[in-house]
Design an enzyme around this catalytic site. Structure first.
Site, PDB file in Angstrom:
ATOM      1  N   ASP A 156       4.279  -5.246  12.052  1.00  0.00           N
ATOM      2  CA  ASP A 156       4.895  -5.780  10.820  1.00  0.00           C
ATOM      3  C   ASP A 156       6.404  -5.927  11.001  1.00  0.00           C
ATOM      4  O   ASP A 156       7.014  -6.874  10.491  1.00  0.00           O
ATOM      5  CB  ASP A 156       4.605  -4.843   9.637  1.00  0.00           C
ATOM      6  N   THR A 209       2.560   2.782  13.809  1.00  0.00           N
ATOM      7  CA  THR A 209       2.175   2.131  12.551  1.00  0.00           C
ATOM      8  C   THR A 209       3.321   1.233  12.067  1.00  0.00           C
ATOM      9  O   THR A 209       4.456   1.695  11.945  1.00  0.00           O
ATOM     10  CB  THR A 209       1.874   3.185  11.456  1.00  0.00           C
ATOM     11  N   ASN A 267       0.840  -1.206   0.000  1.00  0.00           N
ATOM     12  CA  ASN A 267       0.000   0.000   0.000  1.00  0.00           C
ATOM     13  C   ASN A 267       0.867   1.246   0.000  1.00  0.00           C
ATOM     14  O   ASN A 267       2.007   1.213   0.459  1.00  0.00           O
ATOM     15  CB  ASN A 267      -0.854   0.091   1.283  1.00  0.00           C
ATOM     16  N   ASP A 296       0.688   4.589   2.071  1.00  0.00           N
ATOM     17  CA  ASP A 296       0.007   5.094   3.269  1.00  0.00           C
ATOM     18  C   ASP A 296      -0.111   6.615   3.202  1.00  0.00           C
ATOM     19  O   ASP A 296       0.898   7.316   3.054  1.00  0.00           O
ATOM     20  CB  ASP A 296       0.794   4.723   4.537  1.00  0.00           C
ATOM     21  N   GLY A 329       5.936   6.977  10.116  1.00  0.00           N
ATOM     22  CA  GLY A 329       5.833   6.115   8.933  1.00  0.00           C
ATOM     23  C   GLY A 329       6.090   4.678   9.312  1.00  0.00           C
ATOM     24  O   GLY A 329       6.806   4.390  10.282  1.00  0.00           O
ATOM     25  N   GLY A 361       2.436  -5.111  22.756  1.00  0.00           N
ATOM     26  CA  GLY A 361       2.937  -3.739  22.850  1.00  0.00           C
ATOM     27  C   GLY A 361       4.062  -3.614  23.864  1.00  0.00           C
ATOM     28  O   GLY A 361       5.047  -4.367  23.814  1.00  0.00           O
ATOM     29  N   ASP A 363       5.199   6.965  16.419  1.00  0.00           N
ATOM     30  CA  ASP A 363       4.211   6.405  15.490  1.00  0.00           C
ATOM     31  C   ASP A 363       4.302   4.876  15.577  1.00  0.00           C
ATOM     32  O   ASP A 363       5.353   4.304  15.261  1.00  0.00           O
ATOM     33  CB  ASP A 363       4.540   6.899  14.068  1.00  0.00           C
TER      34      ASP A 363
HETATM   35  O1  RIB Z   1       0.365  -2.543   9.677  1.00  0.00           O
HETATM   36  C1  RIB Z   1       0.442  -1.249   9.164  1.00  0.00           C
HETATM   37  C2  RIB Z   1      -0.030  -1.235   7.746  1.00  0.00           C
HETATM   38  O2  RIB Z   1      -1.396  -1.566   7.701  1.00  0.00           O
HETATM   39  C3  RIB Z   1       0.073   0.113   7.078  1.00  0.00           C
HETATM   40  O3  RIB Z   1       1.311   0.328   6.459  1.00  0.00           O
HETATM   41  C4  RIB Z   1      -1.096   0.121   6.128  1.00  0.00           C
HETATM   42  O4  RIB Z   1      -0.744   0.115   4.784  1.00  0.00           O
HETATM   43  C5  RIB Z   1      -1.939  -1.094   6.491  1.00  0.00           C
HETATM   44  O5  RIB Z   1      -1.799  -2.102   5.588  1.00  0.00           O
END
Ligand code: RIB
Length: 311
Positions: free
Chosen positions: A258, A254, A9, A11, A293, A227, A252
């Site tokens: 991952d 996010t 994706n 973002d 990011g 977490g 952040d």
């Molecule tokens: O886990 C974070 C991701 O979830 C973001 O980068 C976004 O694209 C979503 O897929």
């Protein structure tokens, strides 16, 4: 080789004081674009810690024939990811709309686009033949993910499945089918509880009980990320392993999950035991939260080793 079958994706991120409630509008000073998608994030995290070593990372994915797709592909290449199995399609590149509040927490809406036309046929047998670990998430078609997981298992490849985001499945049989082809399941607290509910093992808010039940009933190692409390691995024999997370002030969060998954995949592919592999993954996930990011803060191998050494 680590093979990631998953999403890419772009973002689009707005920082807000607090995340809007349904029906509400909140203002943000500006929007920024970052590379994202759970699959791509995991591939970059794995590639950065594999850098300088013998392990290769390849991604199987679908993008659009558009500027976002071109930029995402270039970013993966620059991070050392093998992109030979990424297909350019007529659908638009996936896009995620993200708001991040003052505490670093986020809310995400994903417009899937090309991710939803990714197919099991996109994974070449030649790539699978080189793989030791296959990584999956829930942002591409589930039927195709199941098919590649089954193929991987038949080829003796370990399957690491990140059950995120939680899909709209309600049937125990669908979860059982997925877990039957999974060696290591990675979930956060909410995902662990959601699975436990679907399979008829409601665990209240006890995510460790949920993880233990999932592992005991279906067989995979179940890792619950929690977490700042670190991560817990549960195995069918009832054993539990804990890895701690170092305290940080997140900018952040996010992509933290991952980062954990990508670095964990690297550890498993390198033959680490689950405990040390989780310690490394927790440390990398913490570091990733210090920069805005999903991918910007993911550490390179050397920075991660220095951080672990200092700690
Ligand atoms: O886990 C974070 C991701 O979830 C973001 O980068 C976004 O694209 C979503 O897929």
């Amino acid at each position: 080789m680590i093979v990631i079958f998953g999403s890419i994706n772009m973002d689009l991120v707005a920082r807000v004081q607090r995340i809007a409630r349904p029906g509400e509008t909140v203002l943000s000073r500006r929007a920024d674009s970052f590379f994202g998608g759970k699959g791509a994030n995991q591939a970059v995290a794995a590639a950065r810690v594999s850098h300088g070593g013998p392990l290769r990372v390849a991604m199987v994915a679908a993008i659009g024939n558009d500027p976002f797709g071109t930029a995402c592909l270039k970013n993966l290449e620059e991070n050392g990811v093998d992109v030979s199995a990424i297909r350019v399609t007529d659908e638009p590149t996936g896009c995620a709309f993200i708001t991040v509040d003052e505490t670093g927490e986020n809310a995400i809406t994903v417009a899937s686009g090309a991710n939803m036309v990714l197919s099991a046929a996109d994974l070449p047998q030649s790539l699978l033949a080189e793989a030791t670990v296959l990584v999956l998430q829930m942002e591409v078609p589930i039927a195709d993910s199941l098919e590649v997981a089954a193929r991987a298992r038949r080829a003796g490849v370990k399957v690491l499945w990140n059950f995120a985001p939680v899909p709209a499945v309600k049937e125990r049989s669908a979860i059982a089918e997925l877990l039957a082809v999974t060696d290591v399941l990675v979930v956060n607290e909410h995902e662990a509880l959601a699975i436990a509910n679907i399979v008829g093992e409601p665990s209240g808010d006890d995510y460790l009980k949920a993880g233990a039940e999932i592992s005991r009933s279906f067989g995979p190692t179940c890792i619950v990320t929690a977490g700042s409390r670190g991560a817990y691995a549960m195995t069918p024999d009832g054993a539990q392993t804990h890895a701690t997370a170092r305290p940080i002030l997140p900018v952040d969060t996010t992509g933290a999950g991952d980062t954990f998954v990508g670095v964990l995949a690297n550890g498993i592919a390198e033959g680490l035991e689950i405990g040390p592999a989780m310690e490394r993954a927790c440390a990398a996930a913490s570091l990733s939260c210090l920069t805005a990011g999903a991918q910007a803060g993911m550490p390179q191998r050397k920075a991660l080793e220095q951080h672990l050494h200092q700690a």
